[in-house]
Design a protein around this motif. Structure first.
Motif, PDB file in Angstrom:
ATOM      1  N   SER A 137       0.852  -1.186   0.000  1.00 52.65           N
ATOM      2  CA  SER A 137       0.000   0.000   0.000  1.00 52.65           C
ATOM      3  C   SER A 137       0.889   1.237   0.000  1.00 52.65           C
ATOM      4  O   SER A 137       2.094   1.154   0.267  1.00 52.65           O
ATOM      5  N   ASN A 300      -1.119  -3.016  -3.847  1.00 47.77           N
ATOM      6  CA  ASN A 300      -2.511  -2.831  -3.434  1.00 47.77           C
ATOM      7  C   ASN A 300      -2.992  -1.582  -4.171  1.00 47.77           C
ATOM      8  O   ASN A 300      -2.610  -0.465  -3.809  1.00 47.77           O
ATOM      9  N   GLU A 302      -5.995  -0.227  -4.386  1.00 40.71           N
ATOM     10  CA  GLU A 302      -7.322   0.228  -3.967  1.00 40.71           C
ATOM     11  C   GLU A 302      -7.422   1.745  -3.844  1.00 40.71           C
ATOM     12  O   GLU A 302      -8.477   2.329  -4.108  1.00 40.71           O
ATOM     13  N   LYS A 305      -8.070   3.200  -7.182  1.00 37.37           N
ATOM     14  CA  LYS A 305      -9.442   2.877  -7.581  1.00 37.37           C
ATOM     15  C   LYS A 305     -10.437   3.814  -6.909  1.00 37.37           C
ATOM     16  O   LYS A 305     -11.374   4.318  -7.539  1.00 37.37           O
ATOM     17  N   LYS A 306     -10.204   4.101  -5.643  1.00 36.65           N
ATOM     18  CA  LYS A 306     -11.147   4.907  -4.867  1.00 36.65           C
ATOM     19  C   LYS A 306     -11.035   6.390  -5.181  1.00 36.65           C
ATOM     20  O   LYS A 306     -12.048   7.085  -5.313  1.00 36.65           O
ATOM     21  N   GLU A 311      -8.677   1.692 -12.545  1.00 38.27           N
ATOM     22  CA  GLU A 311      -8.199   0.347 -12.245  1.00 38.27           C
ATOM     23  C   GLU A 311      -7.761  -0.325 -13.538  1.00 38.27           C
ATOM     24  O   GLU A 311      -8.236   0.011 -14.628  1.00 38.27           O
TER      25      GLU A 311
END
Length: 345
Positions: A137, A300, A302, A305-306, A311
């Protein structure tokens, strides 16, 4: 207003230029062509049916950089330019520190001078410490283990310090994982000079008959099959991430994102997937580990994406398919069969 793309004729930069042009942006490219070809510009123009302004030059040339900013009302900068080989950086670290750091400092100073305060920076997963648990991350510990990665990490800190001194800026740091693949047309792809440093162009050159066998650096890593594990991402997915980063750069701030698929594949995984695509076996030999390589590294994704609404869409089979199409259609890479006409330098 145009986007300045430094290193825009390189592998990732050229694919990003296509995405920018196809999404209505004007593009100005500055590149010294040290690891790319003028023919890339013809391919970009052919694929997009749009023109592109090109300057052959170097970020270390302050006068030329000021002239470009004087000639164009630059809105934002996507900064790809820099030396990028892990192995080469281990052999010649001084060159990497001198060029990568000084060119970025020059760029920052000229952007300040012309009040251009949006930068998308091409960073790397090599900034992460090798003792982090996977997946990585953005908050994982940072400690690059090779000079190339350290230049990226130092530049990230330079940009962060710059933002803290002037919060009117927007910096979007994109930490790439391992880009492979090519434009779906087969007209643009990775074309390294000399013997490839990266896995996929090495495989494709073996498959096309330019190299006799693939060198695999180490099969004794603590991974499922002993070979290094990486997060491979299609270069077109990666290029599209820069469009989303430009949207984010409309906000002031300092933002950091991983661009990866979130999946790790070993060297043997990639070979197996490529063999299915090309219909032939890839001969290889096992060598000792290469200094500066980590056993495993995957993302990671994410946060991207957020916050970026991005993505990766393509899988490993598609990455191998497009890499092979590029190599088959361009067995010698970009050849100087065309002349790009520009009066810009």
């Amino acid at each position: 207003m145009p986007i300045l793309v430094t290193g825009g004729t390189g592998y990732i930069g050229s694919h990003t230029c296509v995405e920018l042009l196809e999404n209505g942006h004007d593009v100005v490219v500055l590149d010294n062509l040290s690891n790319s070809s003028l023919d890339v510009l013809n391919r970009i123009r052919s694929l997009t049916n749009k023109d592109i302004t090109f300057y052959e030059g170097d970020l270390l040339d302050r006068d030329q950089l000021e002239a470009i900013f004087n000639a164009h009302q630059i809105d934002a900068v996507i900064h790809f330019a820099g030396l990028k080989s892990v192995g080469e950086s281990v052999q010649d670290p001084n060159r990497y520190y001198s060029i990568n750091l000084n060119s970025t400092l020059n760029l920052l100073q000229v952007m300040d001078q012309f009040h251009v305060r949006k930068m998308i920076f091409s960073s790397s997963a090599t900034v992460y410490s090798e003792d982090n648990p996977m997946p990585l991350s953005e908050s994982a510990s940072l400690q690059a283990i090779n000079p190339y990665g350290r230049t990226k990490l130092i530049i990230e800190q330079m940009l962060k310090d710059h933002y803290q001194a002037n919060p009117a800026w927007s910096f979007v740091i994109l930490r790439y994982f391992n880009p492979i693949g090519a434009h779906l047309s087969g007209e643009m792809g990775e074309d390294p000079r000399g013997r490839p440093n990266n896995l996929m162009p090495y495989i494709t050159q073996v498959a096309i008959g330019k190299l006799p066998e693939l060198n695999i650096f180490g099969n004794d890593y603590p991974t499922p099959d002993g070979t290094g594990v990486r997060d491979y991402i299609h270069v077109v997915d990666l290029a599209k991430g820069h469009l989303q980063a430009l949207e984010k750069a409309k906000e002031t701030g300092f933002f950091t994102y991983n661009l990866g698929t979130g999946k790790g594949y070993s060297v043997f995984d990639v070979i197996e997937a490529f063999e299915k695509v090309c219909g032939q076996k890839i001969p290889y030999r096992i060598l000792n580990r290469r200094q500066g390589d980590v056993p495993a590294c995957w993302a990671n994704p994410e946060k991207a994406k957020k916050e970026l609404y991005w993505e990766a869409k393509f899988g490993l089979d598609e990455m191998c398919r497009d890499s092979w199409l590029w190599q088959m259609r361009n067995p010698n890479g970009y050849e100087k069969t065309h002349t790009f006409v520009s009066d810009k330098g």
